[in-house]
Write a protein that holds these residues in place. Structure first.
Motif, PDB file in Angstrom:
ATOM      1  N   ILE A  76      -0.698  -1.659  -7.913  1.00  0.00           N
ATOM      2  CA  ILE A  76       0.747  -1.501  -7.993  1.00  0.00           C
ATOM      3  C   ILE A  76       1.356  -2.855  -7.634  1.00  0.00           C
ATOM      4  N   SER A  77       2.142  -3.424  -8.547  1.00  0.00           N
ATOM      5  CA  SER A  77       2.669  -4.778  -8.344  1.00  0.00           C
ATOM      6  C   SER A  77       3.736  -4.784  -7.254  1.00  0.00           C
ATOM      7  N   ASP A  78       4.112  -5.988  -6.843  1.00  0.00           N
ATOM      8  CA  ASP A  78       5.081  -6.167  -5.762  1.00  0.00           C
ATOM      9  C   ASP A  78       6.446  -5.611  -6.150  1.00  0.00           C
ATOM     10  N   THR A  79       6.813  -5.721  -7.421  1.00  0.00           N
ATOM     11  CA  THR A  79       8.129  -5.227  -7.844  1.00  0.00           C
ATOM     12  C   THR A  79       8.169  -3.700  -7.847  1.00  0.00           C
ATOM     13  N   GLU A  80       7.071  -3.047  -8.209  1.00  0.00           N
ATOM     14  CA  GLU A  80       7.030  -1.590  -8.224  1.00  0.00           C
ATOM     15  C   GLU A  80       6.918  -1.004  -6.823  1.00  0.00           C
ATOM     16  N   SER A  81       6.256  -1.713  -5.907  1.00  0.00           N
ATOM     17  CA  SER A  81       6.043  -1.176  -4.559  1.00  0.00           C
ATOM     18  C   SER A  81       7.190  -1.501  -3.610  1.00  0.00           C
ATOM     19  N   LYS A  82       8.279  -2.027  -4.130  1.00  0.00           N
ATOM     20  CA  LYS A  82       9.510  -2.275  -3.368  1.00  0.00           C
ATOM     21  C   LYS A  82       9.281  -3.174  -2.160  1.00  0.00           C
ATOM     22  N   GLY A  83       8.640  -4.325  -2.384  1.00  0.00           N
ATOM     23  CA  GLY A  83       8.488  -5.304  -1.320  1.00  0.00           C
ATOM     24  C   GLY A  83       7.316  -5.092  -0.402  1.00  0.00           C
ATOM     25  N   MET A  84       6.404  -4.172  -0.704  1.00  0.00           N
ATOM     26  CA  MET A  84       5.256  -3.930   0.160  1.00  0.00           C
ATOM     27  C   MET A  84       4.068  -4.798  -0.226  1.00  0.00           C
ATOM     28  N   GLY A  85       4.226  -5.706  -1.149  1.00  0.00           N
ATOM     29  CA  GLY A  85       3.119  -6.526  -1.605  1.00  0.00           C
ATOM     30  C   GLY A  85       2.310  -5.771  -2.645  1.00  0.00           C
ATOM     31  N   GLU A  86       1.208  -6.360  -3.061  1.00  0.00           N
ATOM     32  CA  GLU A  86       0.355  -5.678  -4.022  1.00  0.00           C
ATOM     33  C   GLU A  86      -0.418  -4.569  -3.315  1.00  0.00           C
ATOM     34  N   VAL A  87      -0.383  -3.383  -3.895  1.00  0.00           N
ATOM     35  CA  VAL A  87      -1.018  -2.213  -3.312  1.00  0.00           C
ATOM     36  C   VAL A  87      -2.104  -1.742  -4.268  1.00  0.00           C
ATOM     37  N   ILE A  88      -3.312  -1.523  -3.739  1.00  0.00           N
ATOM     38  CA  ILE A  88      -4.402  -0.967  -4.535  1.00  0.00           C
ATOM     39  C   ILE A  88      -4.360   0.544  -4.376  1.00  0.00           C
ATOM     40  N   GLN A  89      -4.323   1.250  -5.507  1.00  0.00           N
ATOM     41  CA  GLN A  89      -4.238   2.709  -5.499  1.00  0.00           C
ATOM     42  C   GLN A  89      -5.489   3.279  -6.151  1.00  0.00           C
ATOM     43  N   LEU A  90      -6.171   4.175  -5.447  1.00  0.00           N
ATOM     44  CA  LEU A  90      -7.416   4.771  -5.929  1.00  0.00           C
ATOM     45  C   LEU A  90      -7.271   6.283  -6.024  1.00  0.00           C
ATOM     46  N   GLN A  91      -7.977   6.873  -6.976  1.00  0.00           N
ATOM     47  CA  GLN A  91      -7.982   8.326  -7.096  1.00  0.00           C
ATOM     48  C   GLN A  91      -9.028   8.899  -6.154  1.00  0.00           C
ATOM     49  N   GLY A  92      -8.615   9.868  -5.328  1.00  0.00           N
ATOM     50  CA  GLY A  92      -9.531  10.511  -4.400  1.00  0.00           C
ATOM     51  C   GLY A  92      -9.342  10.009  -2.979  1.00  0.00           C
ATOM     52  N   ASP A  93     -10.032  10.653  -2.049  1.00  0.00           N
ATOM     53  CA  ASP A  93      -9.972  10.296  -0.633  1.00  0.00           C
ATOM     54  C   ASP A  93     -11.117   9.337  -0.319  1.00  0.00           C
ATOM     55  N   HIS A  94     -10.793   8.045  -0.198  1.00  0.00           N
ATOM     56  CA  HIS A  94     -11.810   7.021   0.057  1.00  0.00           C
ATOM     57  C   HIS A  94     -11.465   6.203   1.300  1.00  0.00           C
ATOM     58  N   ARG A  95     -10.778   6.800   2.273  1.00  0.00           N
ATOM     59  CA  ARG A  95     -10.319   6.031   3.441  1.00  0.00           C
ATOM     60  C   ARG A  95     -11.470   5.413   4.228  1.00  0.00           C
ATOM     61  N   ILE A  96     -12.486   6.187   4.530  1.00  0.00           N
ATOM     62  CA  ILE A  96     -13.592   5.695   5.356  1.00  0.00           C
ATOM     63  C   ILE A  96     -14.421   4.678   4.572  1.00  0.00           C
ATOM     64  N   LYS A  97     -14.669   4.953   3.287  1.00  0.00           N
ATOM     65  CA  LYS A  97     -15.460   4.028   2.469  1.00  0.00           C
ATOM     66  C   LYS A  97     -14.743   2.704   2.276  1.00  0.00           C
ATOM     67  N   ILE A  98     -13.414   2.741   2.132  1.00  0.00           N
ATOM     68  CA  ILE A  98     -12.639   1.505   1.988  1.00  0.00           C
ATOM     69  C   ILE A  98     -12.708   0.695   3.274  1.00  0.00           C
ATOM     70  N   ARG A  99     -12.574   1.367   4.421  1.00  0.00           N
ATOM     71  CA  ARG A  99     -12.665   0.646   5.697  1.00  0.00           C
ATOM     72  C   ARG A  99     -14.032  -0.016   5.847  1.00  0.00           C
TER      73      ARG A  99
END
Length: 121
Positions: A76-99
């Motif tokens: 998600i680009s900086d303009t779409e995320s309203k100033g939050m910077g570039e955001v990576i969006q993944l399908q599914g619950d991957h919180r622990i694996k991402i960490r």
């Protein structure tokens, strides 16, 4: 006790801002990497990763994550995320694996675990 000087709790405050409790500063949020989960419909969820340093190529990180975790994702680009910077969006619950991926020195980015905050249920 005078009634007018005792009322202190009428200050406007953003409850979602990452603020330091002592000084109230919100400038430190860029140092942290936030991993969040969003509920979609039914059992479907989205995992978002915000705050990965700009020295890393987000497209290459996303490509490796998609291959390793067998999921789809987008940036998600900086303009779409309203100033939050570039955001990576993944399908599914991957919180622990991402960490684990962000902390791992060999196959991941080798970041400090203290700079990663996981949000969600």
């Amino acid at each position: 006790m005078s009634g007018a000087t005792e009322i202190q709790n009428l200050k406007s405050r953003d409850p979602f801002a990452e603020a330091d409790e002592d000084s109230g500063q919100t400038t430190q949020t860029q140092e942290y990497i936030h991993i969040r989960i969003q509920q979609r419909n039914g059992r479907k969820t989205l995992t978002t990763v915000q705050g990965i340093p700009a020295k890393f190529d987000h497209k290459k990180i996303l490509k490796v994550i998609k291959k390793e975790f067998a999921c789809n994702g987008t940036i998600i680009s900086d303009t779409e995320s309203k100033g939050m910077g570039e955001v990576i969006q993944l399908q599914g619950d991957h919180r622990i694996k991402i960490r684990d991926f962000l902390v791992d020195n060999e196959s991941g980015l080798g970041l400090d675990e203290k700079t990663i905050k996981i949000h969600g249920f």
